[in-house]
Design a protein around this motif. Sequence first.
Motif, mmCIF file in Angstrom:
data_model
loop_
_atom_site.group_PDB
_atom_site.id
_atom_site.type_symbol
_atom_site.label_atom_id
_atom_site.label_comp_id
_atom_site.label_asym_id
_atom_site.label_seq_id
_atom_site.Cartn_x
_atom_site.Cartn_y
_atom_site.Cartn_z
ATOM 1 N N ARG A 187 33.499 45.704 28.980
ATOM 2 C CA ARG A 187 34.245 46.892 28.526
ATOM 3 C C ARG A 187 35.151 46.548 27.356
ATOM 4 O O ARG A 187 35.245 47.303 26.371
ATOM 5 N N ARG A 188 35.825 45.426 27.466
ATOM 6 C CA ARG A 188 36.753 45.030 26.407
ATOM 7 C C ARG A 188 36.017 44.805 25.086
ATOM 8 O O ARG A 188 36.423 45.325 24.051
ATOM 9 N N LEU A 189 34.932 44.053 25.123
ATOM 10 C CA LEU A 189 34.210 43.765 23.884
ATOM 11 C C LEU A 189 33.538 45.014 23.322
ATOM 12 O O LEU A 189 33.488 45.190 22.097
ATOM 13 N N ARG A 190 33.012 45.877 24.192
ATOM 14 C CA ARG A 190 32.447 47.127 23.686
ATOM 15 C C ARG A 190 33.505 47.951 22.965
ATOM 16 O O ARG A 190 33.261 48.516 21.894
ATOM 17 N N GLY A 191 34.702 48.028 23.544
ATOM 18 C CA GLY A 191 35.775 48.790 22.922
ATOM 19 C C GLY A 191 36.220 48.224 21.587
ATOM 20 O O GLY A 191 36.754 48.949 20.745
ATOM 21 N N LEU A 192 35.992 46.922 21.385
ATOM 22 C CA LEU A 192 36.382 46.270 20.142
ATOM 23 C C LEU A 192 35.238 46.200 19.129
ATOM 24 O O LEU A 192 35.414 45.659 18.033
ATOM 25 N N GLY A 193 34.068 46.715 19.518
ATOM 26 C CA GLY A 193 32.920 46.645 18.623
ATOM 27 C C GLY A 193 32.161 45.329 18.696
ATOM 28 O O GLY A 193 31.358 45.020 17.811
ATOM 29 N N TRP A 194 32.403 44.560 19.756
ATOM 30 C CA TRP A 194 31.734 43.270 19.937
ATOM 31 C C TRP A 194 30.804 43.275 21.144
ATOM 32 O O TRP A 194 30.411 42.217 21.654
ATOM 33 N N GLY A 195 30.415 44.446 21.619
ATOM 34 C CA GLY A 195 29.630 44.531 22.837
ATOM 35 C C GLY A 195 28.283 43.856 22.769
ATOM 36 O O GLY A 195 27.744 43.412 23.795
ATOM 37 N N ASP A 196 27.711 43.730 21.548
ATOM 38 C CA ASP A 196 26.396 43.115 21.428
ATOM 39 C C ASP A 196 26.397 41.640 21.821
ATOM 40 O O ASP A 196 25.348 41.080 22.153
ATOM 41 N N VAL A 197 27.574 40.995 21.798
ATOM 42 C CA VAL A 197 27.649 39.572 22.166
ATOM 43 C C VAL A 197 27.182 39.361 23.600
ATOM 44 O O VAL A 197 26.502 38.371 23.912
#
Length: 485
Positions: free
Chosen positions: A29-39
């Motif tokens: 959730r955190r990375l998706r919200g920051l635009g890093w969800g693909d990692v």
Amino acid sequence: MKTFSAFLDKLDERLGDGLESALCAHHRRRLRGLGWGDVLGPGGPEDRLGGRAPVRDGNRVEVLIDGEESLPAVEAAIRRAKSHVHIANWHASADFRLTREPGAPTLRELLAETADRGVEVRVLLWGGPPVPAFQPSRKLARSEQRKFTDGSAVRCVLDARERTLHCHHEKLVVVDDEVAFVGGVDFTALEGDRHDSPDHPPRPIGWHDLVARLEGPVVADVAGHFRRRWTEVAGEDLPEPTVPAPAGGSRVQLQRTVPNSTYDFLPKGEFTVLDGYLRALRSARRLVYLENQFLWSPEIAEVLIDKLRTPPDDRFRVVLLLPRKPSNGSDTTRGQLGRLLDADDGHQRLLATTISAHDGESAAPVYVHAKLGIVDDEWLTVGSANLNEHSLFNDTEVNVATDDRELARSTRLRLWAEHLGRPVGELEHTDPADVVDHLWRPLAEDQAERERRGEQRTHRLVLLPGVSRRAGRLQGPLRGLLVDG
């Protein structure tokens, strides 16, 4: 009694699974919200140096093993500086000596003498935790800062922009934007002796570590990272670094962890260390070799578990070199090792070991502080990042990665020769799986059995002691949920 113990084991397993699942969901959730969800998405094409960090051609990379190689190299580069020396460390001590040669200057003396020659010297250190729960305390950090700056032209600035219970952990040196060092070595005797050698002579706490020496265009990326942190923390706008000319044949990628909401230059953070490890580990076919201080990232563990359950090749092996007693999180690491061993299910594709100093008569601890990954002798990373949620999500970290196959293979051979006590020539023409099965494992198991019987050990290599799953496995996920905003 056995039934109750089995019940507790099952309860611990369920709680651990639940907490790890919650932590991983939180990270997604955190990375998706920051635009890093693909990692954290499904593995993509096999591009080990892909992702968002630029890849630079034309570099020369040298992996320096232990303080005996790395510290004198850093001192030599500083002595040759003509324009500037930029240092970022977790902590540095003014009285630390980069070499133990007779008459060797302290770090403070070396940097002050360098500044007196007209070289601009800037040192960026973590400011310490807001409460004195662990070292270096803020009082200690301020004391060392004064020692570096009083009576000298050295500029030393403390960075206290850390996330709760996290730190600035990167270790880098840039000289004249022509050479850079990226690795795990801090310039301090705090917590252990950085002046170790491949022989690991007995000492109170030896310190096995690695540093990459860099020349070529990637140096501008290291310099640029320091520049951005320094500009925000010190308020001094430094010029953009000059990109050096090609110096070798290695492709190199600078990978970072910069937590979000910490710096204006990266408000949404950067998580390319995590991206780099996941890409490389997902692509592994024959060999994963990791040296690290910690191994309790569930994201990393899940990839390894999947590989062990469904090996891509009959000769696939995972070799881990970890400290016997990490400074924290030891039970959490052991819990993850328990999961990995379960996934291996007796097929002996996984080997987890540690090392000690040994002189034939006595043994002493060697603290494995290295942060190294090698996959298939085709990808290598060295830097400051541990395999835990701190380094992959919340501390500032800098690693370098390369797909230079010759460098990856030669580094593995040098390290395996060190740990096995064998010449490189004896290992270089042997398949890694055979070395693991016929040298690593028998030697480590024999030393563990000697230790169990109370007999004198005869070698520095040994299996990691008792793998625990009970309660300890919960500490990492629980800590992650409590402190990871």
